[in-house]
Design a protein around this motif. Structure first.
Motif, mmCIF file in Angstrom:
data_model
loop_
_atom_site.group_PDB
_atom_site.id
_atom_site.type_symbol
_atom_site.label_atom_id
_atom_site.label_comp_id
_atom_site.label_asym_id
_atom_site.label_seq_id
_atom_site.Cartn_x
_atom_site.Cartn_y
_atom_site.Cartn_z
ATOM 1 N N LEU A 1 -22.592 -6.901 25.076
ATOM 2 C CA LEU A 1 -23.661 -6.777 26.068
ATOM 3 C C LEU A 1 -24.881 -7.607 25.670
ATOM 4 O O LEU A 1 -25.452 -8.333 26.495
ATOM 5 C CB LEU A 1 -24.057 -5.314 26.248
ATOM 6 C CG LEU A 1 -23.003 -4.388 26.865
ATOM 7 C CD1 LEU A 1 -23.488 -2.937 26.847
ATOM 8 C CD2 LEU A 1 -22.654 -4.819 28.276
ATOM 9 N N VAL A 2 -25.269 -7.506 24.404
ATOM 10 C CA VAL A 2 -26.428 -8.269 23.915
ATOM 11 C C VAL A 2 -26.132 -9.762 23.988
ATOM 12 O O VAL A 2 -26.969 -10.557 24.428
ATOM 13 C CB VAL A 2 -26.804 -7.842 22.472
ATOM 14 C CG1 VAL A 2 -27.854 -8.768 21.886
ATOM 15 C CG2 VAL A 2 -27.281 -6.398 22.441
ATOM 16 N N ALA A 3 -24.925 -10.145 23.599
ATOM 17 C CA ALA A 3 -24.539 -11.566 23.631
ATOM 18 C C ALA A 3 -24.526 -12.099 25.062
ATOM 19 O O ALA A 3 -24.969 -13.226 25.316
ATOM 20 C CB ALA A 3 -23.176 -11.757 22.974
ATOM 21 N N GLU A 4 -24.041 -11.313 25.999
ATOM 22 C CA GLU A 4 -23.987 -11.740 27.399
ATOM 23 C C GLU A 4 -25.394 -11.943 27.965
ATOM 24 O O GLU A 4 -25.671 -12.939 28.620
ATOM 25 C CB GLU A 4 -23.222 -10.714 28.249
ATOM 26 C CG GLU A 4 -23.171 -11.030 29.723
ATOM 27 C CD GLU A 4 -22.435 -12.324 30.066
ATOM 28 O OE1 GLU A 4 -22.574 -12.795 31.200
ATOM 29 O OE2 GLU A 4 -21.723 -12.882 29.199
ATOM 30 N N ALA A 5 -26.294 -10.997 27.697
ATOM 31 C CA ALA A 5 -27.673 -11.130 28.177
ATOM 32 C C ALA A 5 -28.332 -12.359 27.558
ATOM 33 O O ALA A 5 -29.018 -13.122 28.246
ATOM 34 C CB ALA A 5 -28.468 -9.868 27.843
ATOM 35 N N THR A 6 -28.115 -12.575 26.273
ATOM 36 C CA THR A 6 -28.681 -13.745 25.588
ATOM 37 C C THR A 6 -28.137 -15.033 26.196
ATOM 38 O O THR A 6 -28.881 -15.983 26.429
ATOM 39 C CB THR A 6 -28.356 -13.689 24.076
ATOM 40 O OG1 THR A 6 -28.856 -12.458 23.544
ATOM 41 C CG2 THR A 6 -28.973 -14.849 23.331
ATOM 42 N N ARG A 7 -26.834 -15.059 26.461
ATOM 43 C CA ARG A 7 -26.224 -16.244 27.063
ATOM 44 C C ARG A 7 -26.829 -16.545 28.430
ATOM 45 O O ARG A 7 -27.152 -17.694 28.745
ATOM 46 C CB ARG A 7 -24.709 -16.046 27.181
ATOM 47 C CG ARG A 7 -23.964 -17.294 27.678
ATOM 48 C CD ARG A 7 -22.505 -17.008 27.984
ATOM 49 N NE ARG A 7 -22.312 -16.087 29.089
ATOM 50 C CZ ARG A 7 -22.503 -16.382 30.390
ATOM 51 N NH1 ARG A 7 -22.895 -17.580 30.737
ATOM 52 N NH2 ARG A 7 -22.289 -15.481 31.334
ATOM 53 N N LEU A 8 -27.016 -15.516 29.247
ATOM 54 C CA LEU A 8 -27.579 -15.708 30.587
ATOM 55 C C LEU A 8 -29.033 -16.209 30.526
ATOM 56 O O LEU A 8 -29.436 -17.060 31.304
ATOM 57 C CB LEU A 8 -27.494 -14.405 31.387
ATOM 58 C CG LEU A 8 -26.083 -13.965 31.777
ATOM 59 C CD1 LEU A 8 -26.103 -12.560 32.363
ATOM 60 C CD2 LEU A 8 -25.471 -14.961 32.759
ATOM 61 N N ILE A 9 -29.793 -15.693 29.594
ATOM 62 C CA ILE A 9 -31.188 -16.128 29.438
ATOM 63 C C ILE A 9 -31.233 -17.580 28.983
ATOM 64 O O ILE A 9 -32.019 -18.385 29.510
ATOM 65 C CB ILE A 9 -31.946 -15.206 28.466
ATOM 66 C CG1 ILE A 9 -32.171 -13.832 29.115
ATOM 67 C CG2 ILE A 9 -33.282 -15.823 28.039
ATOM 68 C CD1 ILE A 9 -32.700 -12.770 28.173
ATOM 69 N N ARG A 10 -30.378 -17.946 28.048
ATOM 70 C CA ARG A 10 -30.349 -19.344 27.583
ATOM 71 C C ARG A 10 -29.924 -20.289 28.698
ATOM 72 O O ARG A 10 -30.473 -21.374 28.850
ATOM 73 C CB ARG A 10 -29.410 -19.477 26.383
ATOM 74 C CG ARG A 10 -29.994 -18.926 25.112
ATOM 75 C CD ARG A 10 -29.101 -19.187 23.935
ATOM 76 N NE ARG A 10 -29.719 -18.640 22.735
ATOM 77 C CZ ARG A 10 -29.054 -18.172 21.714
ATOM 78 N NH1 ARG A 10 -27.725 -18.202 21.712
ATOM 79 N NH2 ARG A 10 -29.684 -17.717 20.659
ATOM 80 N N ALA A 11 -28.944 -19.869 29.480
ATOM 81 C CA ALA A 11 -28.481 -20.716 30.585
ATOM 82 C C ALA A 11 -29.602 -20.909 31.609
ATOM 83 O O ALA A 11 -29.811 -22.006 32.106
ATOM 84 C CB ALA A 11 -27.258 -20.079 31.242
ATOM 85 N N ALA A 12 -30.336 -19.847 31.896
ATOM 86 C CA ALA A 12 -31.446 -19.950 32.848
ATOM 87 C C ALA A 12 -32.551 -20.858 32.296
ATOM 88 O O ALA A 12 -33.141 -21.643 33.028
ATOM 89 C CB ALA A 12 -32.012 -18.566 33.154
ATOM 90 N N ALA A 13 -32.781 -20.782 31.004
ATOM 91 C CA ALA A 13 -33.800 -21.635 30.381
ATOM 92 C C ALA A 13 -33.392 -23.107 30.439
ATOM 93 O O ALA A 13 -34.231 -23.975 30.669
ATOM 94 C CB ALA A 13 -34.032 -21.201 28.925
ATOM 95 N N ARG A 14 -32.108 -23.379 30.250
ATOM 96 C CA ARG A 14 -31.630 -24.765 30.329
ATOM 97 C C ARG A 14 -31.767 -25.318 31.744
ATOM 98 O O ARG A 14 -32.118 -26.468 31.932
ATOM 99 C CB ARG A 14 -30.174 -24.848 29.867
ATOM 100 C CG ARG A 14 -30.047 -25.031 28.380
ATOM 101 C CD ARG A 14 -28.611 -25.307 27.961
ATOM 102 N NE ARG A 14 -28.270 -24.240 27.016
ATOM 103 C CZ ARG A 14 -27.363 -23.303 27.205
ATOM 104 N NH1 ARG A 14 -26.631 -23.280 28.278
ATOM 105 N NH2 ARG A 14 -27.152 -22.375 26.304
#
Length: 153
Positions: free
Chosen positions: A138-151
């Motif tokens: 869950l933590v990894a998925e949220a982190t991935r989504l935030i990084r993708a949005a930042a990119r």
């Protein structure tokens, strides 16, 4: 003994205090168990206390103490954020908030506990009633989504 403490510590003003402290420590040791060579122990304690005092003086002399009018302040780095850095940080927070608003409550809670509260995965798993592996996911998925949005941004 006072002259010795003064020479070793480099501090005449506290030499008598060092001798007294050494005497008290030696006396405490003698009360705990009989000493074979109390004079030798007393000198050893005095030596160690004097060396420690000399080190403290050396550290204190390297510490900068000045008023803000002192020109030495100009050479120190400024730890305040610039206006530009502050605006960028605010934009990043808005972006993170937007992504968090799209997450399901369990993923959002896991991420917030881990990143904002500093909770360990074990604590997240216990609170949400899930396995540690699921909490990590869950933590990894949220982190991935935030990084993708930042990119994308």
């Amino acid at each position: 003994m006072v002259k010795y403490a003064s020479a070793v510590s480099g501090d005449e003003a506290s030499a008598e205090d060092l001798v007294q402290e050494a005497w008290l420590r030696c006396d405490r040791a003698a009360k705990a168990e009989p000493l074979l060579q109390p004079a030798r122990l007393l000198w050893r304690i005095l030596r160690n206390l004097s060396i420690d005092r000399g080190r403290r003086i050396a550290i204190q002399s390297r510490t900068v103490v000045a008023s803000q009018d002192d020109p030495r302040w100009e050479n120190l780095p400024d730890d305040r954020l610039s206006v530009e850095d502050l605006l960028i940080a605010r934009e990043e927070l808005v972006l993170i908030q937007r992504v968090l608003d799209t997450l399901d409550s369990r993923t959002r809670t896991a991420f917030e506990m881990h990143r904002f509260e500093g909770a360990k995965l074990r604590e997240i798993a216990e609170r949400l009633g899930i396995s540690i592996t699921t909490a990590h996911g869950l933590v990894a998925e949220a982190t991935r989504l935030i990084r993708a949005a930042a990119r994308r941004d």
